[in-house]
Design a protein around this motif. Sequence first.
Motif, PDB file in Angstrom:
ATOM      1  N   ILE A  73      38.381  15.857   6.585  1.00  0.00           N
ATOM      2  CA  ILE A  73      37.209  16.720   6.783  1.00  0.00           C
ATOM      3  C   ILE A  73      37.389  18.044   7.138  1.00  0.00           C
ATOM      4  N   PRO A  74      38.305  18.476   7.856  1.00  0.00           N
ATOM      5  CA  PRO A  74      38.286  19.983   8.047  1.00  0.00           C
ATOM      6  C   PRO A  74      38.751  20.522   6.835  1.00  0.00           C
ATOM      7  N   VAL A  75      39.821  20.030   6.134  1.00  0.00           N
ATOM      8  CA  VAL A  75      40.326  20.645   4.747  1.00  0.00           C
ATOM      9  C   VAL A  75      38.912  20.795   3.927  1.00  0.00           C
ATOM     10  N   ALA A  76      38.121  19.577   3.805  1.00  0.00           N
ATOM     11  CA  ALA A  76      37.233  19.487   2.794  1.00  0.00           C
ATOM     12  C   ALA A  76      36.236  20.588   3.069  1.00  0.00           C
ATOM     13  N   GLU A  77      35.995  20.937   4.495  1.00  0.00           N
ATOM     14  CA  GLU A  77      35.012  21.967   4.913  1.00  0.00           C
ATOM     15  C   GLU A  77      35.604  23.191   4.660  1.00  0.00           C
ATOM     16  N   ASP A  78      36.909  23.411   4.560  1.00  0.00           N
ATOM     17  CA  ASP A  78      37.503  24.859   4.338  1.00  0.00           C
ATOM     18  C   ASP A  78      37.207  25.090   2.613  1.00  0.00           C
ATOM     19  N   SER A  79      37.619  24.018   2.045  1.00  0.00           N
ATOM     20  CA  SER A  79      37.749  24.205   0.476  1.00  0.00           C
ATOM     21  C   SER A  79      36.413  24.167   0.066  1.00  0.00           C
ATOM     22  N   GLY A  80      35.095  23.688   0.830  1.00  0.00           N
ATOM     23  CA  GLY A  80      34.104  23.301   0.198  1.00  0.00           C
ATOM     24  C   GLY A  80      33.890  22.201  -0.346  1.00  0.00           C
ATOM     25  N   PHE A  81      34.719  21.459  -0.677  1.00  0.00           N
ATOM     26  CA  PHE A  81      34.530  20.055  -1.013  1.00  0.00           C
ATOM     27  C   PHE A  81      33.867  19.209  -0.186  1.00  0.00           C
ATOM     28  N   ILE A  82      33.400  19.482   0.903  1.00  0.00           N
ATOM     29  CA  ILE A  82      32.617  18.709   1.760  1.00  0.00           C
ATOM     30  C   ILE A  82      31.077  18.487   1.235  1.00  0.00           C
ATOM     31  N   VAL A  83      30.771  19.516   0.273  1.00  0.00           N
ATOM     32  CA  VAL A  83      29.375  19.503  -0.382  1.00  0.00           C
ATOM     33  C   VAL A  83      29.356  18.065  -1.137  1.00  0.00           C
ATOM     34  N   ARG A  96      48.630  28.736   8.868  1.00  0.00           N
ATOM     35  CA  ARG A  96      50.400  28.980   8.525  1.00  0.00           C
ATOM     36  C   ARG A  96      50.393  28.660   6.877  1.00  0.00           C
ATOM     37  N   GLN A  97      51.353  29.132   6.433  1.00  0.00           N
ATOM     38  CA  GLN A  97      51.510  29.085   4.891  1.00  0.00           C
ATOM     39  C   GLN A  97      51.825  27.722   4.845  1.00  0.00           C
ATOM     40  N   GLY A  98      52.600  26.785   5.511  1.00  0.00           N
ATOM     41  CA  GLY A  98      52.969  25.567   5.369  1.00  0.00           C
ATOM     42  C   GLY A  98      51.771  24.602   5.525  1.00  0.00           C
ATOM     43  N   ASP A  99      50.690  25.086   6.301  1.00  0.00           N
ATOM     44  CA  ASP A  99      49.607  24.355   6.445  1.00  0.00           C
ATOM     45  C   ASP A  99      48.884  24.459   5.230  1.00  0.00           C
ATOM     46  N   HIS A 100      48.768  25.825   4.639  1.00  0.00           N
ATOM     47  CA  HIS A 100      48.214  26.060   3.312  1.00  0.00           C
ATOM     48  C   HIS A 100      48.480  25.158   2.324  1.00  0.00           C
ATOM     49  N   ARG A 101      49.854  24.834   2.217  1.00  0.00           N
ATOM     50  CA  ARG A 101      50.318  23.815   1.134  1.00  0.00           C
ATOM     51  C   ARG A 101      50.023  22.473   1.278  1.00  0.00           C
ATOM     52  N   ALA A 102      50.269  22.032   2.592  1.00  0.00           N
ATOM     53  CA  ALA A 102      49.814  20.820   2.870  1.00  0.00           C
ATOM     54  C   ALA A 102      48.364  20.600   2.586  1.00  0.00           C
ATOM     55  N   ASP A 103      47.390  21.611   2.916  1.00  0.00           N
ATOM     56  CA  ASP A 103      45.801  21.283   2.822  1.00  0.00           C
ATOM     57  C   ASP A 103      45.708  21.377   1.054  1.00  0.00           C
ATOM     58  N   ILE A 104      46.255  22.244   0.338  1.00  0.00           N
ATOM     59  CA  ILE A 104      46.105  22.056  -1.266  1.00  0.00           C
ATOM     60  C   ILE A 104      46.454  21.035  -1.643  1.00  0.00           C
ATOM     61  N   GLN A 105      47.575  20.085  -1.059  1.00  0.00           N
ATOM     62  CA  GLN A 105      47.787  18.924  -1.821  1.00  0.00           C
ATOM     63  C   GLN A 105      46.649  17.937  -1.118  1.00  0.00           C
ATOM     64  N   LEU A 106      46.334  17.919  -0.061  1.00  0.00           N
ATOM     65  CA  LEU A 106      45.311  17.155   0.482  1.00  0.00           C
ATOM     66  C   LEU A 106      43.870  17.167  -0.269  1.00  0.00           C
ATOM     67  N   ASP A 107      43.493  18.357  -0.383  1.00  0.00           N
ATOM     68  CA  ASP A 107      42.370  18.897  -1.211  1.00  0.00           C
ATOM     69  C   ASP A 107      42.447  18.127  -2.640  1.00  0.00           C
ATOM     70  N   HIS A 108      43.532  18.329  -3.070  1.00  0.00           N
ATOM     71  CA  HIS A 108      43.775  17.753  -4.491  1.00  0.00           C
ATOM     72  C   HIS A 108      43.666  16.299  -4.459  1.00  0.00           C
ATOM     73  N   ALA A 109      44.339  15.609  -3.347  1.00  0.00           N
ATOM     74  CA  ALA A 109      44.172  14.040  -3.357  1.00  0.00           C
ATOM     75  C   ALA A 109      42.677  13.686  -2.892  1.00  0.00           C
ATOM     76  N   MET A 110      42.238  14.531  -2.298  1.00  0.00           N
ATOM     77  CA  MET A 110      40.581  14.029  -1.867  1.00  0.00           C
ATOM     78  C   MET A 110      39.724  14.068  -3.068  1.00  0.00           C
ATOM     79  N   ARG A 111      39.934  15.089  -4.098  1.00  0.00           N
ATOM     80  CA  ARG A 111      39.329  15.160  -5.274  1.00  0.00           C
ATOM     81  C   ARG A 111      39.551  13.961  -6.158  1.00  0.00           C
ATOM     82  N   GLN A 112      40.749  13.573  -6.322  1.00  0.00           N
ATOM     83  CA  GLN A 112      41.281  12.492  -7.141  1.00  0.00           C
ATOM     84  C   GLN A 112      40.718  11.335  -6.781  1.00  0.00           C
ATOM     85  N   ALA A 113      40.634  11.001  -5.096  1.00  0.00           N
ATOM     86  CA  ALA A 113      40.065   9.715  -4.679  1.00  0.00           C
ATOM     87  C   ALA A 113      38.675   9.657  -4.859  1.00  0.00           C
TER      88      ALA A 113
END
Length: 709
Positions: free
Chosen positions: A494-504, A433-450
């Motif tokens: 972890i699923p968000v990291a896998e989808d975005s490739g950040f899991i590597v 869903r579009q709402g999930d995409h927005r939340a995942d984008i925010q979470l992905d950014h927060a992960m990279r910052q973390a």
Amino acid sequence: MTEGAAVPAGGDAAALPAWRELVASLPDATWIVEARTRRVVADNAAARRLLGLPGGSLVGQAAESLIATPEDMAFWDAAADGECAPLQSDTTLCAADGSTVHVTRSIRPLRDGSNATPRHYAVVACDRSAWRRAEDEREQLVAELQATLESTGDGILVTDLVGRIRAFNRRFAQAWGIPEDLLKTRQDEAVHEWMRRSVTDADGYQRRLKALQEATLLSATERLTLHSGRVLERVTRPLWCRGQAMGRVYSFRDLSEQLAAQHRIEELSLTDALTGLPNRRALVAHVAQASERSRREGGSFALLLIDLDRFRQINDSLGHDTGDRVLVDVAQRIRSCMRSDDLLARTGGDQFALRVEGADTAVAESTARRILEAVAAPYNLDGSQFTLTCSIGGALCPANGHSADELVRHAEAAVLAVKEGGRSNYRVQRGRRQGDHRADIQLDHAMRQALASQRFRLHFQPQVALHSGRIVGAEALIRWRDAALGEIPPGRFIPVAEDSGFIVALGDWVLGQAVRQAAAWLARGLTVPVAINVSALQFQQPQFVERVAAVLAAHQLPAQLLELELTESILVRDADEALQRLQALARIGVRLSIDDFGTGYSSLAYLKRFPIDKLKIDRSFISGLPGDDSDGAIVVAILQMAAALGKKVIAEGVESEGQRQFLLDNGCHEFQGYLFAPALDSLSFEQRWQMAQASADTPEPPRVRLVRG
């Protein structure tokens, strides 16, 4: 007149006037008896009134004629021969008109000041007739009450104001399962304790009972659940007598059958009549519960819709009765593909739905493949042979939404796509869903910052040898607390990291930190093999093997102290390439294991070909042990297969002693889970390691420490 009272000296003749004066002054009925003659030598007006001789005298009468009980006769026989101990008890005497008078009678010796054997005894009688009449009235009332109690269909208990039992009926004893002898002996404390222990909420029951006893005029109604499974409705009201509250009446009605009937009606409203499976309404409720659990704990599940292909032709050609039998058979075939935590429902005429607990895309697809094969096996009914296929569409929570409507909509779209593509296949939706995409984008950014700010950390869950109780390794698990988002479970990021490739990048950090910690422990004399999870994307990186070797060399950690946990999907996606990488890792000396074994595409072929050291049994098969027969059979099968192939086996998610004992009895080598310890920070793990190793080195049999928190 009391024991040892002084008697005027000078002989009986001189003493009589003084005795008569003394006795006459007493308020209670009193007479004096000479022990040798057993005759009354003095009395008072109260005694004459009590015996119905207001104008006469008791003097000269035989003592045993006034109170002619065996107890009194034995007393006077003994008194004639020597001193007797004082006598006091409730008894009766016969009045002049022949009536019986209830009294409390006491007989005590009179002394003349010397230590000689007493020659006279004082008899004092207190009239208890009024009390006796009241007791008779009470007993009659109790008898009438008892008859009334036995005529009612409820269990009745009557107590006084302080809780002493005054009456009850047989239904009360039956409802509570109280032994009859316990009630007959009126052991009030024992009966109340029996009732308290019978209630599931014993402390709450005791508090409410105390409040009732303290509030004399309070009436109340509540339900009590007993350990026996019975549900009792208790109604309590004050017991009135002559305008005063004298006690309390408790009425107990057994609601078990009524509630069971209501439950059965509810079950029927949630059950498909033909197959006995949950219906669509029940499925929606179960999906809602699983979704809420997913939000709260960060887990996932899949919803598979199974639509039978061309089922109408079966009905039209073979009849509806045969069609019904086919549907029942299909339900049984799908059940054979399920795990104990999964839920199968019939949602329409030829449609079923399966909720697969703890499933990602790989698990959902693996389950769909098994169902396709099971449903497509030949049918033979009443001599008619045919083949039936199905189309399966799946949706994932939270990937495709949380609500049942969202998941069903995605799954139906997947089914439609399968049917348009030729049927007899499966498809699991991957859209979000579009709402999930927005939340995942925010979470992905927060992960990279973390990661840049070093806010991730590793915890280590002990892996324990079942036979010795020694810690033999640790699984490194990533943890993340964000300043704004709080503690975020791995199942969410972890699923968000896998989808975005950040899991590597995340996996590379885990590898480096785990190896660094294992090397630090080794330097302090702790040889701790550390296991890390490797994602499919990380494993497929061209330089993955080289990266592992470089990290080991940088920290000078022996390769055998690193274990890589791989999912089954990694091994079957490109088997030839996977084999080459696994062989390269094995040559380095790294240990290899299969994580969540049994939930994916478990093939004996790759177990034979690939250099796998260990299998990890997924927690979904452990949770039902030892009571779940299907889980038990699966676990035993895995252990037997591993033994035949020479593989070690570790079980995850072990939370009870029963689970541990089952695994030990069936040949499992190691376990991890909350029964021993959760994932711990490095310092806590080190302390636990030292404690466990010291305990395991003692001559006593090893014990598993129950640790929670």
